[in-house]
Scaffold this active site. Structure first.
Site, PDB file in Angstrom:
ATOM      1  CD  GLU A  90      -1.490 -43.382 -13.463  1.00  0.00           C
ATOM      2  OE1 GLU A  90      -1.653 -42.706 -12.468  1.00  0.00           O
ATOM      3  OE2 GLU A  90      -0.952 -44.514 -13.447  1.00  0.00           O
ATOM      4  CB  CYS A 103       2.410 -50.346 -18.687  1.00  0.00           C
ATOM      5  SG  CYS A 103       1.167 -50.857 -17.503  1.00  0.00           S
ATOM      6  CB  CYS A 114      -6.392 -55.586  -5.841  1.00  0.00           C
ATOM      7  SG  CYS A 114      -6.947 -56.692  -7.154  1.00  0.00           S
ATOM      8  CB  CYS A 117      -4.240 -52.126  -6.619  1.00  0.00           C
ATOM      9  SG  CYS A 117      -4.118 -51.381  -8.242  1.00  0.00           S
ATOM     10  N   GLY A 157      -7.349 -50.842 -14.545  1.00  0.00           N
ATOM     11  CA  GLY A 157      -8.497 -51.529 -15.129  1.00  0.00           C
ATOM     12  C   GLY A 157      -8.269 -53.022 -15.241  1.00  0.00           C
ATOM     13  CD  GLU A 158      -9.245 -58.187 -15.125  1.00  0.00           C
ATOM     14  OE1 GLU A 158      -8.267 -58.068 -14.364  1.00  0.00           O
ATOM     15  OE2 GLU A 158      -9.250 -58.963 -16.097  1.00  0.00           O
ATOM     16  CB  SER A 189      -1.798 -58.396 -16.713  1.00  0.00           C
ATOM     17  OG  SER A 189      -1.731 -58.734 -15.347  1.00  0.00           O
ATOM     18  CB  SER A 212      -2.721 -60.210 -10.901  1.00  0.00           C
ATOM     19  OG  SER A 212      -2.206 -59.343 -11.872  1.00  0.00           O
ATOM     20  CG  LEU A 213      -1.630 -66.727  -7.769  1.00  0.00           C
ATOM     21  CD1 LEU A 213      -2.979 -67.204  -8.294  1.00  0.00           C
ATOM     22  CD2 LEU A 213      -0.625 -67.883  -7.807  1.00  0.00           C
ATOM     23  CG  HIS A 214      -0.741 -60.333  -6.577  1.00  0.00           C
ATOM     24  ND1 HIS A 214       0.422 -60.273  -7.312  1.00  0.00           N
ATOM     25  CD2 HIS A 214      -1.606 -59.503  -7.216  1.00  0.00           C
ATOM     26  CE1 HIS A 214       0.261 -59.442  -8.329  1.00  0.00           C
ATOM     27  NE2 HIS A 214      -0.959 -58.964  -8.303  1.00  0.00           N
ATOM     28  CG  ASN A 288       5.990 -49.115  -7.061  1.00  0.00           C
ATOM     29  OD1 ASN A 288       6.960 -48.466  -6.685  1.00  0.00           O
ATOM     30  ND2 ASN A 288       5.871 -49.610  -8.280  1.00  0.00           N
ATOM     31  CB  CYS A 331      -1.532 -49.741 -11.307  1.00  0.00           C
ATOM     32  SG  CYS A 331      -0.534 -51.152 -11.631  1.00  0.00           S
TER      33      CYS A 331
HETATM   34  N1  SAH Z   1      -6.375 -55.939 -13.613  1.00  0.00           N
HETATM   35  C1  SAH Z   1      -5.239 -56.520 -14.236  1.00  0.00           C
HETATM   36  C2  SAH Z   1      -4.259 -55.531 -14.820  1.00  0.00           C
HETATM   37  C3  SAH Z   1      -3.932 -54.302 -14.009  1.00  0.00           C
HETATM   38  S1  SAH Z   1      -2.934 -54.490 -12.583  1.00  0.00           S
HETATM   39  C4  SAH Z   1      -4.539 -57.459 -13.284  1.00  0.00           C
HETATM   40  O1  SAH Z   1      -4.977 -57.583 -12.150  1.00  0.00           O
HETATM   41  O2  SAH Z   1      -3.584 -58.115 -13.681  1.00  0.00           O
HETATM   42  C5  SAH Z   1      -1.331 -54.796 -13.212  1.00  0.00           C
HETATM   43  C6  SAH Z   1      -0.379 -55.456 -12.221  1.00  0.00           C
HETATM   44  O3  SAH Z   1       0.177 -54.507 -11.291  1.00  0.00           O
HETATM   45  C7  SAH Z   1      -1.088 -56.495 -11.385  1.00  0.00           C
HETATM   46  O4  SAH Z   1      -0.308 -57.631 -11.225  1.00  0.00           O
HETATM   47  C8  SAH Z   1      -1.279 -55.737 -10.099  1.00  0.00           C
HETATM   48  O5  SAH Z   1      -1.571 -56.598  -9.090  1.00  0.00           O
HETATM   49  C9  SAH Z   1       0.027 -54.988  -9.973  1.00  0.00           C
HETATM   50  N2  SAH Z   1       0.037 -53.899  -8.998  1.00  0.00           N
HETATM   51  C10 SAH Z   1      -1.007 -53.146  -8.595  1.00  0.00           C
HETATM   52  N3  SAH Z   1      -0.634 -52.279  -7.645  1.00  0.00           N
HETATM   53  C11 SAH Z   1       0.681 -52.478  -7.435  1.00  0.00           C
HETATM   54  C12 SAH Z   1       1.641 -51.880  -6.564  1.00  0.00           C
HETATM   55  N4  SAH Z   1       1.302 -50.910  -5.724  1.00  0.00           N
HETATM   56  N5  SAH Z   1       2.915 -52.338  -6.611  1.00  0.00           N
HETATM   57  C13 SAH Z   1       3.271 -53.322  -7.483  1.00  0.00           C
HETATM   58  N6  SAH Z   1       2.406 -53.911  -8.332  1.00  0.00           N
HETATM   59  C14 SAH Z   1       1.121 -53.503  -8.309  1.00  0.00           C
END
Ligand code: SAH
Length: 342
Positions: A90, A103, A114, A117, A157-158, A189, A212-214, A288, A331
């Site tokens: 995508e 993106c 994660c 995700c 992907g990472e 990212s 991506s800290l979260h 999301n 994503c």
């Molecule tokens: N692996 C990389 C890049 C892909 S994820 C990373 O972790 O940064 C891209 C961003 O979207 C990350 O910050 C991820 O945590 C976030 N993301 C993933 N699922 C999501 C969701 N359901 N709602 C909002 N953000 C999300």
């Protein structure tokens, strides 16, 4: 067939030397691919017919097919592409007041697991090549008839688990004879792969880094992002701090607000404490929902409380505008659906 978008200008120059052609042919081809939007070798009218045929036999430009497209009310477009091997990926186009941002996806599937995700619903099948990432931009530009000004490597992907290909991708799109997308308009990212951050610090390129800290502490982060058990937050902070000293670049920390998980005001204080002294800002992200995972987005009120507390503590913070809420915006959501995972 080789993917022509995998080639840097230097590699194409070597190729032309090898087939006893003038080195400047590489620049011509690059200019056709990236500035004049050629859709076939046939289009490249300043190359001889023979050369065009030869290129056509060895290389292809058709590495992605649009399988599906969802257009959101806010103008966001989500693309589902099929690669030559049948894999689905995508890309998401977002329209901002400052330009068009794409993106892009860096791997087929993802292994980071994660828990919130959708991408991790499918394990990593393989890395994308540099050219398969480049082609996402080319295809979208072709589809909308407009230039992409900003690129975020934030799709499935990472990126630092596919480090070399992602950096080759960055160099191709940043090259003045390529798409010439400014380094400051390109963001990678990562979920926090420290080896990758260390290497990235040494690249000598002005692209951006987002983390991506979260989560505000290891306990919560271990729950949300298993990678934290390998690279805990103190180590991550040190790597980011080194990155900032070496590059002088400001870093973005992404923080998805999850109801009753990480959105308490106490956590805003912990987060502020963690970021103290770093040249960084926080991007708060509305979640999301992914049906399988059971997390809920924070309420607007709670999100505001969290944001205000960070501001009160002098942490720079923005709230991400939502894009494409109505179209499987998060994503991996669309792909997971089409692969029958959802
Ligand atoms: N692996 C990389 C890049 C892909 S994820 C990373 O972790 O940064 C891209 C961003 O979207 C990350 O910050 C991820 O945590 C976030 N993301 C993933 N699922 C999501 C969701 N359901 N709602 C909002 N953000 C999300």
């Amino acid at each position: 067939m080789k993917n022509i978008y995998d080639y840097s200008l230097e590699q194409l120059t070597e190729y032309f030397a090898l087939i006893k052609q003038k080195p400047f042919r590489a620049k011509q081809v690059f200019s056709w691919l990236y500035q004049k939007d050629a859709q076939s070798f046939e289009d490249m009218s300043d190359l001889s017919k023979d050369l065009r045929n030869q290129l056509n036999e060895e290389f292809t430009l058709d590495v992605l097919k649009i399988k599906e497209k969802q257009v959101s009310r806010d103008g966001t477009i989500k693309y589902l592409f099929e690669l030559l091997d049948g894999s689905l990926i995508e890309s998401v186009l977002m329209i901002h007041d400052y330009g068009r941002s794409l993106c892009v996806t860096s791997q087929v599937g993802c292994n980071m697991k994660c828990t919130f995700c959708a991408s991790g619903l499918l394990n990593k099948q393989r890395n994308l090549t540099a050219g398969e990432i480049v082609a996402q931009i080319i295809k979208v530009q072709e589809d909308v008839g407009q230039r992409i000004s900003h690129v975020v490597v934030m799709g499935t992907g990472e990126p630092f688990d596919n480090y070399d290909n992602v950096m080759d991708f960055v160099r191709i799109i940043n090259h003045p004879h390529g798409l010439a997308i400014g380094a400051r308009h390109i963001t990678i990212s990562t979920c926090g792969l420290i080896d990758g951050i260390n290497k990235y610090s040494e690249e000598g390129i002005q692209t951006n880094l987002a983390i991506s800290l979260h989560a505000p502490n290891d306990e919560i982060r271990n729950e949300l992002m298993p990678i934290n058990k390998v690279y805990p937050m103190d180590d991550l902070r040190e790597a980011v701090s080194n990155y900032i000293s070496k590059t002088n670049r400001r870093v973005t920390f992404e923080y998805i607000l999850l109801k009753d998980i990480n959105d308490d005001i106490i956590y805003a204080r912990q987060l502020a404490h963690y970021l103290r002294g770093l040249n960084a800002y926080v991007n708060l992200i509305p979640y999301n929902s992914v049906d399988e995972h059971g997390y809920q987005p924070s309420s607007k009120e709670q999100a505001e409380i969290f944001k205000s507390e960070l501001l009160r503590l002098h942490i720079n913070v923005t709230m991400r505008k939502e894009h494409g809420r109505d179209i499987d915006g998060a994503c991996g959501q669309l792909r997971a659906k089409r692969n029958g995972v959802k």
